[in-house]
Design an enzyme around this catalytic site. Structure first.
Site, PDB file in Angstrom:
ATOM      1  CB  THR A   1     -37.259 -70.537  50.477  1.00 22.09           C
ATOM      2  OG1 THR A   1     -37.796 -71.505  51.368  1.00 22.09           O
ATOM      3  CG2 THR A   1     -38.188 -70.386  49.281  1.00 22.09           C
ATOM      4  CG  HIS A   2     -35.217 -69.772  54.424  1.00 20.02           C
ATOM      5  ND1 HIS A   2     -35.088 -68.549  55.032  1.00 20.02           N
ATOM      6  CD2 HIS A   2     -36.528 -69.888  54.094  1.00 20.02           C
ATOM      7  CE1 HIS A   2     -36.262 -67.957  55.093  1.00 20.02           C
ATOM      8  NE2 HIS A   2     -37.155 -68.745  54.526  1.00 20.02           N
TER       9      HIS A   2
ATOM     10  CD  GLU B   1     -14.075 -71.726  43.841  1.00 19.05           C
ATOM     11  OE1 GLU B   1     -12.861 -71.457  43.891  1.00 19.05           O
ATOM     12  OE2 GLU B   1     -14.524 -72.835  44.169  1.00 19.05           O
TER      13      GLU B   1
ATOM     14  CG  ASN C   1     -10.891 -77.208  42.699  1.00 15.14           C
ATOM     15  OD1 ASN C   1     -11.555 -78.017  43.338  1.00 15.14           O
ATOM     16  ND2 ASN C   1      -9.606 -77.006  42.901  1.00 15.14           N
TER      17      ASN C   1
ATOM     18  CD  GLN D   1      -5.359 -37.699  34.113  1.00 16.37           C
ATOM     19  OE1 GLN D   1      -5.263 -36.762  33.321  1.00 16.37           O
ATOM     20  NE2 GLN D   1      -4.344 -38.085  34.857  1.00 16.37           N
TER      21      GLN D   1
ATOM     22  CG  ASN E   1     -11.225 -29.139  30.232  1.00 20.08           C
ATOM     23  OD1 ASN E   1     -10.199 -29.813  30.344  1.00 20.08           O
ATOM     24  ND2 ASN E   1     -11.400 -27.988  30.866  1.00 20.08           N
TER      25      ASN E   1
ATOM     26  CB  SER F   1      -4.112 -39.644  31.768  1.00 14.12           C
ATOM     27  OG  SER F   1      -4.184 -38.682  30.730  1.00 14.12           O
TER      28      SER F   1
ATOM     29  CE1 TYR G   1     -11.279 -33.018  33.091  1.00 14.77           C
ATOM     30  CE2 TYR G   1      -9.608 -31.421  33.745  1.00 14.77           C
ATOM     31  CZ  TYR G   1      -9.969 -32.718  33.422  1.00 14.77           C
ATOM     32  OH  TYR G   1      -9.026 -33.708  33.434  1.00 14.77           O
TER      33      TYR G   1
ATOM     34  CE  LYS H   1     -10.102 -40.175  30.356  1.00 17.87           C
ATOM     35  NZ  LYS H   1     -10.299 -39.307  31.557  1.00 17.87           N
TER      36      LYS H   1
ATOM     37  CB  SER I   1      -6.217 -79.765  43.776  1.00 15.76           C
ATOM     38  OG  SER I   1      -5.264 -79.904  44.814  1.00 15.76           O
TER      39      SER I   1
HETATM   40  N1  ARG Z   1      -6.181 -36.423  30.766  1.00 17.27           N
HETATM   41  C1  ARG Z   1      -7.251 -35.547  31.073  1.00 17.27           C
HETATM   42  C2  ARG Z   1      -8.451 -36.344  31.573  1.00 17.27           C
HETATM   43  O1  ARG Z   1      -8.451 -37.531  31.405  1.00 17.27           O
HETATM   44  C3  ARG Z   1      -7.624 -34.796  29.843  1.00 17.27           C
HETATM   45  C4  ARG Z   1      -8.192 -33.466  30.076  1.00 17.27           C
HETATM   46  C5  ARG Z   1      -7.169 -32.544  30.557  1.00 17.27           C
HETATM   47  N2  ARG Z   1      -7.663 -31.225  30.686  1.00 17.27           N
HETATM   48  C6  ARG Z   1      -7.005 -30.364  31.425  1.00 17.27           C
HETATM   49  N3  ARG Z   1      -7.485 -29.189  31.472  1.00 17.27           N
HETATM   50  N4  ARG Z   1      -5.966 -30.697  32.093  1.00 17.27           N
HETATM   51  O2  ARG Z   1      -9.383 -35.822  32.170  1.00 17.27           O
END
Ligand code: ARG
Length: 473
Positions: A155-156, A290, A285, A322, A110, A23, A317, A325, A277
């Protein structure tokens, strides 16, 4: 491939599995939160006699030097590490040796990642709030300048009754006010510290969780270690609140796009905030509006994604988490960028008051007031409604507005009409008499603006009022 967990394995991880699992690509943006959490953890470990003072000092110094080197560019966060936690720990051990190996005592990735993410989201909530606050200040200024800028209310998408530009924009001010109170609400609910929850079941070391919580600016530690490592409610809540922010911006965008069209001509977007354009030289524009409208879909998508990711996860967990994120980061970045661009566009936009007023004059927006005029002279409302309906039809045939009809023409429709009708249905009267709280009359709006002025002077979510930790960094 630098991993924290090779011991029980007899084979190297397959390269593609390693990459699939990693990650670091996206969680590298949590380096500061990771370092801050680690400093707090090591200070607490020392206070509890779990590591020595020398070890703690070496750890804190080492962590700060990692932060400095990342910041000055001499240390690059590369995909040689599985995640940001591995990167920081490996670099620490490289720099200070054995003491670095003690940092992870009584901690798991975790609770570490749960903490990092909370620290990140918590400070982003304040960033977003302060952008919403800036936007409100811009709206306030435009409102103040346009208390008597008449325009049609719709309205509408049909002209309905006359309002003012201040009144119309006030609706968005209210939306932003609710958005901001949602930010505050999420902040308060999430402000508990998961550090010390361990992998899922706490730890046998005598950690002082209240101490780390207060060092990091949390109200208190979380109360259940299994929940601590598997709670992502605050991410979901933020995605939902951000979706609502985007929904508001998207509605506003839609109006700006309409208002900026040749047909409406209510506003002119500043040259610096519009685009041309490649083929049609006459075009200017409303691309910002938009794009904001378009990016709304992507923020909604992140809300659905995290809700769906979380729905099947047993305690505690699981690696699925993961996936919280990338979506959260993208939603946060997107919303911040959209608010910034959109408010600057509004700030520099020209409101064409004459066109708005002219449009309000043309669409029979005073028809209700004409009916009310008859009611005030004793006619039941339902009859008045029908009389004015006929009047509008006659006006349409003659190509006139109500106030352009002569008194004789009006009397042909109903003999209740007298000369004073012209004053009663004038745009000025129609707006100025709508004095109910929350109505468009300048007098009513002035009171609302006084309230807004106080509200803006004391932003209840002012950064300085919130403890975001960071002192130990
Ligand atoms: N990269 C993991 C996450 O974003 C970190 C935690 C990893 N924990 C594990 N037991 N593999 O959740």
């Amino acid at each position: 491939m630098a991993q924290l967990w090779g011991g029980r394995f007899t084979k190297e991880t397959d390269r593609n599995v390693y990459l699939f699992n990693a990650s670091i690509d996206f969680d590298k943006r949590l380096y500061l939160q990771d370092i801050e959490g680690s400093i707090a953890h090591s200070i607490m470990l020392e206070k509890q006699g779990i590591i020595t003072l020398e070890e703690k000092d070496a750890i804190v110094k080492g962590l700060r030097s990692i932060r400095d080197d990342v910041e000055n560019g001499s240390l690059e966060i590369t995909d040689e590490y599985e995640d940001i936690h591995s990167f920081v720990e490996a670099n620490l051990i490289q720099r200070i040796g054995d003491a670095g190996k003690k940092l992870h005592t009584g901690r798991s990735r975790n609770d570490q990642v749960a903490l990092d993410m909370k620290l990140y989201v918590r400070s982003e909530i304040l960033e977003i709030d302060s952008l919403l606050y800036e936007f409100q200040k811009i709206l306030y200024r435009v409102m103040e300048e346009n208390l008597d800028t008449f325009m049609p209310g719709f309205t509408h998408l049909q002209k309905a009754q006359p309002v003012t530009l201040a009144h119309h924009l006030g609706a968005y001010f209210e939306m932003l006010r609710r958005d901001r109170s949602r930010m505050k609400d999420i902040y308060q609910r999430m402000n508990t510290c998961p550090l010390g929850a361990g992998a899922l079941a706490g730890t046998t070391y005598p950690l002082d969780r209240s101490y780390t919580a207060s060092m990091l600016g949390f109200e208190m530690p979380t109360f259940n270690s299994m929940d601590s490592v598997s709670d992502r409610d605050y991410v979901i809540e933020l995605m939902a609140a951000l979706s609502t922010v985007m929904m508001h911006l998207s509605r506003f965008s839609e109006e700006v796009i309409l208002w900026n069209s040749n047909e409406y001509g209510f506003v002119e977007i500043d040259d610096a905030y519009s685009t041309g354009s490649s083929i049609m030289p006459q075009k200017k524009n409303p691309d910002i509006a938009e794009l904001v409208r378009g990016k709304t879909g992507r923020v909604y998508g992140h809300l659905m994604a995290i809700l769906t990711t979380m729905k099947g996860i047993p305690l505690a967990y699981n690696k699925d988490m993961q996936e919280d994120k990338e979506g959260a980061f993208d939603a946060i970045d997107t919303v911040k960028e959209c608010i910034t661009m959109f408010m600057q566009m509004v700030d520099t936009m020209k409101f064409r008051k004459d066109v708005m007023k002219d449009s309000a004059n043309k669409g029979f927006t005073n028809a209700t007031d004409a009916a009310d005029y008859l009611v005030k002279r004793g006619m039941p409302f339902r009859d008045a409604h029908s009389v004015i309906g006929r009047l509008v039809l006659t006006c349409l045939e003659k190509g006139k507005s109500i106030d352009e009809m002569t008194i004789e023409e009006l009397k042909e429709i109903s003999d209740v009409f007298e000369e004073d009708v012209y004053d009663a249905v004038s745009m000025k009267t129609c707006v100025e008499k709508r004095l109910t709280i929350g109505g468009p009359a300048p007098e009513a709006m002035k009171k609302v603006l006084e309230n807004y002025e106080k509200y803006l002077k004391e932003p209840f979510f002012a950064k300085e009022n919130y403890n975001l930790g960071g002192d130990i960094l």
